[in-house]
Design a protein around this motif. Structure first.
Motif, PDB file in Angstrom:
ATOM      1  N   PRO A 103       0.804  -1.234   0.000  1.00 60.42           N
ATOM      2  CA  PRO A 103       0.000   0.000   0.000  1.00 60.42           C
ATOM      3  C   PRO A 103       0.837   1.284   0.000  1.00 60.42           C
ATOM      4  O   PRO A 103       0.463   2.261  -0.661  1.00 60.42           O
ATOM      5  CB  PRO A 103      -0.840  -0.103   1.277  1.00 60.42           C
ATOM      6  N   LYS A 104       1.941   1.286   0.713  1.00 58.99           N
ATOM      7  CA  LYS A 104       2.768   2.497   0.745  1.00 58.99           C
ATOM      8  C   LYS A 104       3.402   2.759  -0.616  1.00 58.99           C
ATOM      9  O   LYS A 104       3.420   3.888  -1.104  1.00 58.99           O
ATOM     10  CB  LYS A 104       3.838   2.380   1.845  1.00 58.99           C
ATOM     11  N   ARG A 105       3.925   1.702  -1.238  1.00 58.76           N
ATOM     12  CA  ARG A 105       4.519   1.849  -2.570  1.00 58.76           C
ATOM     13  C   ARG A 105       3.453   2.250  -3.590  1.00 58.76           C
ATOM     14  O   ARG A 105       3.713   3.056  -4.490  1.00 58.76           O
ATOM     15  CB  ARG A 105       5.203   0.554  -2.988  1.00 58.76           C
ATOM     16  N   ALA A 106       2.253   1.703  -3.450  1.00 56.88           N
ATOM     17  CA  ALA A 106       1.150   2.063  -4.355  1.00 56.88           C
ATOM     18  C   ALA A 106       0.846   3.554  -4.249  1.00 56.88           C
ATOM     19  O   ALA A 106       0.633   4.223  -5.263  1.00 56.88           O
ATOM     20  CB  ALA A 106      -0.096   1.242  -4.023  1.00 56.88           C
ATOM     21  N   ALA A 107       0.859   4.077  -3.024  1.00 55.51           N
ATOM     22  CA  ALA A 107       0.577   5.505  -2.834  1.00 55.51           C
ATOM     23  C   ALA A 107       1.645   6.364  -3.509  1.00 55.51           C
ATOM     24  O   ALA A 107       1.323   7.398  -4.115  1.00 55.51           O
ATOM     25  CB  ALA A 107       0.500   5.822  -1.345  1.00 55.51           C
ATOM     26  N   ALA A 108       2.907   5.944  -3.426  1.00 55.57           N
ATOM     27  CA  ALA A 108       3.986   6.695  -4.072  1.00 55.57           C
ATOM     28  C   ALA A 108       3.837   6.677  -5.588  1.00 55.57           C
ATOM     29  O   ALA A 108       3.975   7.717  -6.251  1.00 55.57           O
ATOM     30  CB  ALA A 108       5.345   6.135  -3.668  1.00 55.57           C
ATOM     31  N   ALA A 109       3.557   5.507  -6.153  1.00 57.17           N
ATOM     32  CA  ALA A 109       3.405   5.391  -7.611  1.00 57.17           C
ATOM     33  C   ALA A 109       2.203   6.201  -8.097  1.00 57.17           C
ATOM     34  O   ALA A 109       2.287   6.912  -9.103  1.00 57.17           O
ATOM     35  CB  ALA A 109       3.264   3.922  -8.009  1.00 57.17           C
ATOM     36  N   ARG A 110       1.106   6.105  -7.369  1.00 56.98           N
ATOM     37  CA  ARG A 110      -0.103   6.839  -7.743  1.00 56.98           C
ATOM     38  C   ARG A 110       0.148   8.346  -7.651  1.00 56.98           C
ATOM     39  O   ARG A 110      -0.229   9.114  -8.540  1.00 56.98           O
ATOM     40  CB  ARG A 110      -1.264   6.415  -6.845  1.00 56.98           C
ATOM     41  N   PHE A 111       0.796   8.784  -6.565  1.00 58.95           N
ATOM     42  CA  PHE A 111       1.089  10.203  -6.401  1.00 58.95           C
ATOM     43  C   PHE A 111       2.014  10.701  -7.513  1.00 58.95           C
ATOM     44  O   PHE A 111       1.791  11.779  -8.073  1.00 58.95           O
ATOM     45  CB  PHE A 111       1.711  10.474  -5.022  1.00 58.95           C
ATOM     46  N   ALA A 112       3.031   9.906  -7.866  1.00 55.64           N
ATOM     47  CA  ALA A 112       3.938  10.298  -8.953  1.00 55.64           C
ATOM     48  C   ALA A 112       3.165  10.478 -10.258  1.00 55.64           C
ATOM     49  O   ALA A 112       3.404  11.446 -10.993  1.00 55.64           O
ATOM     50  CB  ALA A 112       5.044   9.258  -9.117  1.00 55.64           C
ATOM     51  N   GLN A 113       2.246   9.570 -10.548  1.00 60.58           N
ATOM     52  CA  GLN A 113       1.428   9.724 -11.754  1.00 60.58           C
ATOM     53  C   GLN A 113       0.585  10.988 -11.682  1.00 60.58           C
ATOM     54  O   GLN A 113       0.450  11.704 -12.674  1.00 60.58           O
ATOM     55  CB  GLN A 113       0.518   8.512 -11.971  1.00 60.58           C
ATOM     56  N   GLN A 114       0.038  11.276 -10.506  1.00 62.10           N
ATOM     57  CA  GLN A 114      -0.778  12.481 -10.360  1.00 62.10           C
ATOM     58  C   GLN A 114       0.068  13.745 -10.551  1.00 62.10           C
ATOM     59  O   GLN A 114      -0.399  14.712 -11.156  1.00 62.10           O
ATOM     60  CB  GLN A 114      -1.470  12.487  -8.996  1.00 62.10           C
ATOM     61  N   VAL A 115       1.297  13.709 -10.044  1.00 64.43           N
ATOM     62  CA  VAL A 115       2.196  14.842 -10.230  1.00 64.43           C
ATOM     63  C   VAL A 115       2.429  15.082 -11.722  1.00 64.43           C
ATOM     64  O   VAL A 115       2.327  16.211 -12.214  1.00 64.43           O
ATOM     65  CB  VAL A 115       3.546  14.615  -9.497  1.00 64.43           C
ATOM     66  N   VAL A 116       2.714  14.019 -12.450  1.00 67.28           N
ATOM     67  CA  VAL A 116       2.993  14.144 -13.882  1.00 67.28           C
ATOM     68  C   VAL A 116       1.732  14.537 -14.653  1.00 67.28           C
ATOM     69  O   VAL A 116       1.755  15.468 -15.459  1.00 67.28           O
ATOM     70  CB  VAL A 116       3.587  12.826 -14.428  1.00 67.28           C
ATOM     71  N   ASP A 117       0.642  13.830 -14.396  1.00 68.73           N
ATOM     72  CA  ASP A 117      -0.592  14.083 -15.137  1.00 68.73           C
ATOM     73  C   ASP A 117      -1.146  15.485 -14.895  1.00 68.73           C
ATOM     74  O   ASP A 117      -1.749  16.078 -15.786  1.00 68.73           O
ATOM     75  CB  ASP A 117      -1.651  13.033 -14.798  1.00 68.73           C
ATOM     76  N   SER A 118      -0.922  16.029 -13.683  1.00 67.94           N
ATOM     77  CA  SER A 118      -1.439  17.359 -13.354  1.00 67.94           C
ATOM     78  C   SER A 118      -0.392  18.461 -13.533  1.00 67.94           C
ATOM     79  O   SER A 118      -0.660  19.615 -13.193  1.00 67.94           O
ATOM     80  CB  SER A 118      -1.953  17.379 -11.910  1.00 67.94           C
ATOM     81  N   ARG A 119       0.774  18.069 -14.054  1.00 66.94           N
ATOM     82  CA  ARG A 119       1.895  19.011 -14.206  1.00 66.94           C
ATOM     83  C   ARG A 119       2.238  19.668 -12.877  1.00 66.94           C
ATOM     84  O   ARG A 119       2.571  20.851 -12.804  1.00 66.94           O
ATOM     85  CB  ARG A 119       1.589  20.050 -15.273  1.00 66.94           C
TER      86      ARG A 119
END
Length: 179
Positions: free
Chosen positions: A109-125
């Protein structure tokens, strides 16, 4: 076919050649991405220095998961190939872990949160919501680690952009099953 000049190993400047030799020893081959970047030794130094520095933040599987998630978001086939290879060969990630990471998830779950957050950072610029920040904090990341997640994402974004511009020829050996 690659759109930027990829010098032969004999054509790269001496300083860049040393860096490529080191990479070749680490990986067992010199990836086309680094051969192309070696045409500008300053850029090669910047990329490899950033990669070396960021290898000291977070754990390896989290860094791999972030790189896979970001590369998937950016549609970078070259980076997906190299990160799949290194995640399997050196990161001990199974093909299921790799598939989950590409989707911005993980069995952890912790790694999932990091990966998801990284995608959100990129997708939202970078324009993430308060809820996005709350979710990554709720997963156990403090602000210094959140800065690391953003920086690892940007590191992946940098090579994604280089390889997407170049349409780098994929030269990655097929990854074997995770150990």
């Amino acid at each position: 076919m690659s759109r930027l000049t990829t010098p032969s190993l004999d054509e790269v400047p001496a300083g860049a050649r040393q860096t490529l030799d080191k990479l070749g020893k680490q990986l067992g081959f010199v990836p086309n991405m680094f051969k192309t970047i070696a045409s500008n030794p300053t850029v090669l130094e910047a990329v490899t220095t950033l990669q070396g520095t960021m290898s000291r933040v977070l754990d390896a599987r989290t860094r791999h998961s972030i790189a896979l998630a970001v590369s998937q978001s950016n549609g970078c086939d070259y980076c997906l190939a190299i990160h799949t290879y290194t995640s399997s060969e050196y990161g001990g990630m199974s093909s299921d872990d790799i598939d989950l990471a590409r989707a911005g998830s993980s069995v952890d779950p912790k790694r999932a949160a990091a990966a998801r957050f990284a995608q959100q950072v990129v997708d939202s610029r970078g324009q993430v919501s308060d809820g996005d920040l709350a979710a990554v904090r709720d997963a156990g990341y403090a602000d210094p680690e959140i800065l690391a997640i953003v920086t690892v994402a940007v590191q992946a974004l940098l090579t994604n952009f280089i390889n997407n511009v170049n349409q780098t020829d994929i030269d990655i050996p097929a990854a074997t099953a995770a150990r």
